[in-house]
Design a protein around this motif. Structure first.
Motif, PDB file in Angstrom:
ATOM      1  N   ALA A  28       0.814  -1.221   0.000  1.00  0.00           N
ATOM      2  CA  ALA A  28       0.000   0.000   0.000  1.00  0.00           C
ATOM      3  C   ALA A  28       0.848   1.272   0.000  1.00  0.00           C
ATOM      4  CB  ALA A  28      -0.925  -0.006   1.215  1.00  0.00           C
ATOM      5  N   GLU A  29       1.989   1.243   0.687  1.00  0.00           N
ATOM      6  CA  GLU A  29       2.784   2.470   0.837  1.00  0.00           C
ATOM      7  C   GLU A  29       3.347   2.974  -0.490  1.00  0.00           C
ATOM      8  OE1 GLU A  29       6.102   4.529   3.729  1.00  0.00           O
ATOM      9  OE2 GLU A  29       5.792   2.381   3.861  1.00  0.00           O
ATOM     10  N   PRO A  30       4.093   2.166  -1.245  1.00  0.00           N
ATOM     11  CA  PRO A  30       4.586   2.685  -2.529  1.00  0.00           C
ATOM     12  C   PRO A  30       3.455   2.945  -3.527  1.00  0.00           C
ATOM     13  CG  PRO A  30       5.167   0.368  -2.288  1.00  0.00           C
ATOM     14  CD  PRO A  30       4.645   0.820  -0.967  1.00  0.00           C
ATOM     15  N   LEU A  31       2.347   2.199  -3.411  1.00  0.00           N
ATOM     16  CA  LEU A  31       1.200   2.437  -4.307  1.00  0.00           C
ATOM     17  C   LEU A  31       0.642   3.837  -4.098  1.00  0.00           C
ATOM     18  CD1 LEU A  31      -0.687  -0.994  -4.064  1.00  0.00           C
ATOM     19  CD2 LEU A  31       0.230   0.020  -6.177  1.00  0.00           C
ATOM     20  N   LEU A  32       0.435   4.204  -2.834  1.00  0.00           N
ATOM     21  CA  LEU A  32      -0.109   5.538  -2.548  1.00  0.00           C
ATOM     22  C   LEU A  32       0.943   6.616  -2.794  1.00  0.00           C
ATOM     23  CD1 LEU A  32      -2.638   7.048  -1.619  1.00  0.00           C
ATOM     24  CD2 LEU A  32      -1.822   6.837   0.738  1.00  0.00           C
ATOM     25  N   GLY A  33       2.204   6.285  -2.509  1.00  0.00           N
ATOM     26  CA  GLY A  33       3.282   7.242  -2.783  1.00  0.00           C
ATOM     27  C   GLY A  33       3.363   7.566  -4.265  1.00  0.00           C
ATOM     28  N   LEU A  34       3.287   6.530  -5.091  1.00  0.00           N
ATOM     29  CA  LEU A  34       3.319   6.730  -6.543  1.00  0.00           C
ATOM     30  C   LEU A  34       2.094   7.520  -7.008  1.00  0.00           C
ATOM     31  CD1 LEU A  34       4.592   6.188  -9.311  1.00  0.00           C
ATOM     32  CD2 LEU A  34       3.424   3.963  -9.330  1.00  0.00           C
ATOM     33  N   ALA A  35       0.932   7.190  -6.450  1.00  0.00           N
ATOM     34  CA  ALA A  35      -0.303   7.903  -6.806  1.00  0.00           C
ATOM     35  C   ALA A  35      -0.168   9.398  -6.523  1.00  0.00           C
ATOM     36  CB  ALA A  35      -1.475   7.324  -6.027  1.00  0.00           C
ATOM     37  N   ASN A  80      -5.248   2.062   6.755  1.00  0.00           N
ATOM     38  CA  ASN A  80      -4.559   2.994   7.663  1.00  0.00           C
ATOM     39  C   ASN A  80      -3.910   4.158   6.927  1.00  0.00           C
ATOM     40  OD1 ASN A  80      -4.942   1.749  10.312  1.00  0.00           O
ATOM     41  ND2 ASN A  80      -3.712   0.077   9.496  1.00  0.00           N
ATOM     42  N   TYR A  81      -3.582   3.946   5.645  1.00  0.00           N
ATOM     43  CA  TYR A  81      -2.889   5.002   4.895  1.00  0.00           C
ATOM     44  C   TYR A  81      -3.797   6.191   4.549  1.00  0.00           C
ATOM     45  CZ  TYR A  81       1.615   2.807   4.594  1.00  0.00           C
ATOM     46  OH  TYR A  81       2.850   2.289   4.928  1.00  0.00           O
ATOM     47  N   VAL A  82      -5.075   6.082   4.893  1.00  0.00           N
ATOM     48  CA  VAL A  82      -5.968   7.228   4.732  1.00  0.00           C
ATOM     49  C   VAL A  82      -5.695   8.268   5.823  1.00  0.00           C
ATOM     50  CG1 VAL A  82      -7.929   6.511   6.208  1.00  0.00           C
ATOM     51  CG2 VAL A  82      -8.368   7.789   4.104  1.00  0.00           C
ATOM     52  N   ASN A  83      -5.038   7.803   6.884  1.00  0.00           N
ATOM     53  CA  ASN A  83      -4.832   8.627   8.079  1.00  0.00           C
ATOM     54  C   ASN A  83      -3.498   9.374   8.027  1.00  0.00           C
ATOM     55  OD1 ASN A  83      -3.844   9.042  10.968  1.00  0.00           O
ATOM     56  ND2 ASN A  83      -5.976   8.473  11.319  1.00  0.00           N
ATOM     57  N   TYR A  84      -3.550  10.687   8.206  1.00  0.00           N
ATOM     58  CA  TYR A  84      -2.358  11.552   8.163  1.00  0.00           C
ATOM     59  C   TYR A  84      -1.324  11.111   9.199  1.00  0.00           C
ATOM     60  CZ  TYR A  84       0.409  15.888   8.118  1.00  0.00           C
ATOM     61  OH  TYR A  84       1.437  16.799   8.032  1.00  0.00           O
ATOM     62  N   ASP A  85      -1.785  10.884  10.435  1.00  0.00           N
ATOM     63  CA  ASP A  85      -0.859  10.528  11.518  1.00  0.00           C
ATOM     64  C   ASP A  85      -0.189   9.185  11.273  1.00  0.00           C
ATOM     65  OD1 ASP A  85      -1.314  12.864  12.914  1.00  0.00           O
ATOM     66  OD2 ASP A  85      -2.954  12.018  14.099  1.00  0.00           O
ATOM     67  N   TYR A  86      -0.936   8.255  10.696  1.00  0.00           N
ATOM     68  CA  TYR A  86      -0.349   6.943  10.390  1.00  0.00           C
ATOM     69  C   TYR A  86       0.768   7.096   9.353  1.00  0.00           C
ATOM     70  CZ  TYR A  86       0.161   2.074   9.006  1.00  0.00           C
ATOM     71  OH  TYR A  86       0.685   0.823   8.726  1.00  0.00           O
ATOM     72  N   ARG A  87       0.499   7.901   8.330  1.00  0.00           N
ATOM     73  CA  ARG A  87       1.537   8.117   7.306  1.00  0.00           C
ATOM     74  C   ARG A  87       2.756   8.808   7.914  1.00  0.00           C
ATOM     75  NH1 ARG A  87      -3.041  10.005   4.378  1.00  0.00           N
ATOM     76  NH2 ARG A  87      -2.222  12.134   4.443  1.00  0.00           N
ATOM     77  N   LEU A 104       6.986   7.804   8.327  1.00  0.00           N
ATOM     78  CA  LEU A 104       8.038   8.758   7.960  1.00  0.00           C
ATOM     79  C   LEU A 104       7.763   9.547   6.679  1.00  0.00           C
ATOM     80  CD1 LEU A 104      11.194   6.596   8.879  1.00  0.00           C
ATOM     81  CD2 LEU A 104       9.709   7.942  10.370  1.00  0.00           C
ATOM     82  N   TRP A 105       6.506   9.717   6.341  1.00  0.00           N
ATOM     83  CA  TRP A 105       6.178  10.562   5.195  1.00  0.00           C
ATOM     84  C   TRP A 105       6.440  12.018   5.560  1.00  0.00           C
ATOM     85  CZ3 TRP A 105       1.994   9.109   1.218  1.00  0.00           C
ATOM     86  CH2 TRP A 105       2.087   7.741   0.907  1.00  0.00           C
ATOM     87  N   GLY A 106       7.150  12.711   4.663  1.00  0.00           N
ATOM     88  CA  GLY A 106       7.488  14.114   4.895  1.00  0.00           C
ATOM     89  C   GLY A 106       6.326  15.044   4.592  1.00  0.00           C
ATOM     90  N   GLU A 107       6.515  16.309   4.929  1.00  0.00           N
ATOM     91  CA  GLU A 107       5.436  17.306   4.806  1.00  0.00           C
ATOM     92  C   GLU A 107       4.978  17.496   3.356  1.00  0.00           C
ATOM     93  OE1 GLU A 107       7.126  20.733   6.654  1.00  0.00           O
ATOM     94  OE2 GLU A 107       7.265  19.757   8.624  1.00  0.00           O
TER      95      GLU A 107
END
Length: 287
Positions: free
Chosen positions: A212-219, A243-250, A254-257
């Motif tokens: 899910a992480e690289p999928l949403l990152g690529l999106a 869970n990746y719908v949630n800002y705090d979870y991302r 370690l997702w940056g601003e």
């Protein structure tokens, strides 16, 4: 007659002697005193059982067994390590650090002690101590790709993106299919506005593991230029891990601003409203 009397007396005395021995043996129990070697084996056996319970998610039982193992044999650093692992699972972080210090006192040349210390310090947000512990461990075991990756993550948290990228590269060199390090390189490059590099890295991570992480990152990377594909990727990502719908979870991942801002814009798309709502409801149900 006299001889017969003496013989009878001696026979009686001998019978009485053996009879008394049997009585004494019947009254006084036999005690087994285990040797140090046997105690050590028993402690290790209990420690292994504790680790097995930990693996199966029985955290409290594993902690109790690990404590018993250490009581039986407090001179085995492996048992202190197992105790620390069970304490971490039970969120007893300070106790875990004490156990790891005990293990280090017994044998300071075990890399795992420092890797686990780094893990604990990260959980209590002591980044400098976590970094120092990981560096000590890597000196002992220089090809541990996971520890190098974790050190890179600390630099990512500190916004030292170039330093983080170098460590991720080192980790990937040791294990080329380590998609997590490839993914996190994508996170770092996005914050440095190297979007095209991020796209390539997220695509590379997906080719190894459709997570899910690289999928949403690529999106989030391609949303401006290819919204249709971005929506498809986002739908797939949220279905895999709501869970990746949630800002705090991302943020925990370690997702940056900058990537966070881009993702928030993507998730506000009308075509994703239903998926976003469903993902949020799944999170509520599981909590």
């Amino acid at each position: 007659m006299k001889k017969l009397l003496i013989k009878t007396i001696w026979t009686s005395l001998i019978c009485f002697y053996f009879f008394q021995i049997k009585i004494v043996q019947a009254i006084v129990p036999y005690y087994y005193f285990p040797t140090i070697k046997n105690l050590q084996k028993q402690g290790l056996y209990i420690g292994k059982n504790a680790y097995q319970l930990l693996y199966f998610g029985q955290y409290e039982d594993s902690l109790n067994l690990a404590k018993l193992a250490v009581k039986i044999n407090a001179k085995d650093e492996k048992l202190w390590l197992i105790l620390a692992e069970t304490q971490i699972a039970n969120k007893e972080y300070r106790n875990a650090l004490n156990s790891l210090n005990k293990a280090e006192q017994i044998n300071s040349n075990i890399s795992e002690i420092y890797f686990v210390k780094g893990q604990v310090y990260l959980k209590i947000s002591r980044l400098t101590k976590a970094k120092n512990a990981l560096e000590k461990g890597i000196k002992i075991e220089p090809n541990n790709h996971k520890a190098i990756f974790q050190l890179g993550n600390i630099l990512l948290m500190e916004k030292n993106y170039l330093g983080a990228i170098k460590l991720f590269d080192k980790s990937i060199k040791i294990k080329p299919d380590f998609w997590q390090a490839i993914n996190n390189k994508g996170l770092a490059y996005f914050e440095r506005n190297k979007i095209n590099l991020s796209i390539k890295l997220f695509e590379s991570a997906i080719s190894i593991e459709e997570n899910a992480e690289p999928l949403l990152g690529l999106a989030s990377c391609i949303n401006i230029n290819d919204t249709k594909l971005a929506i498809q990727l986002a739908k797939k990502a949220l279905a895999k891990n709501p869970n990746y719908v949630n800002y705090d979870y991302r943020k925990e991942q370690l997702w940056g601003e900058k990537l966070q801002a881009s993702t928030e814009i993507l998730l506000q798309n009308e075509q994703l409203k239903k998926d976003v709502r469903l993902a949020k409801s799944k999170i509520r149900e599981s909590s």
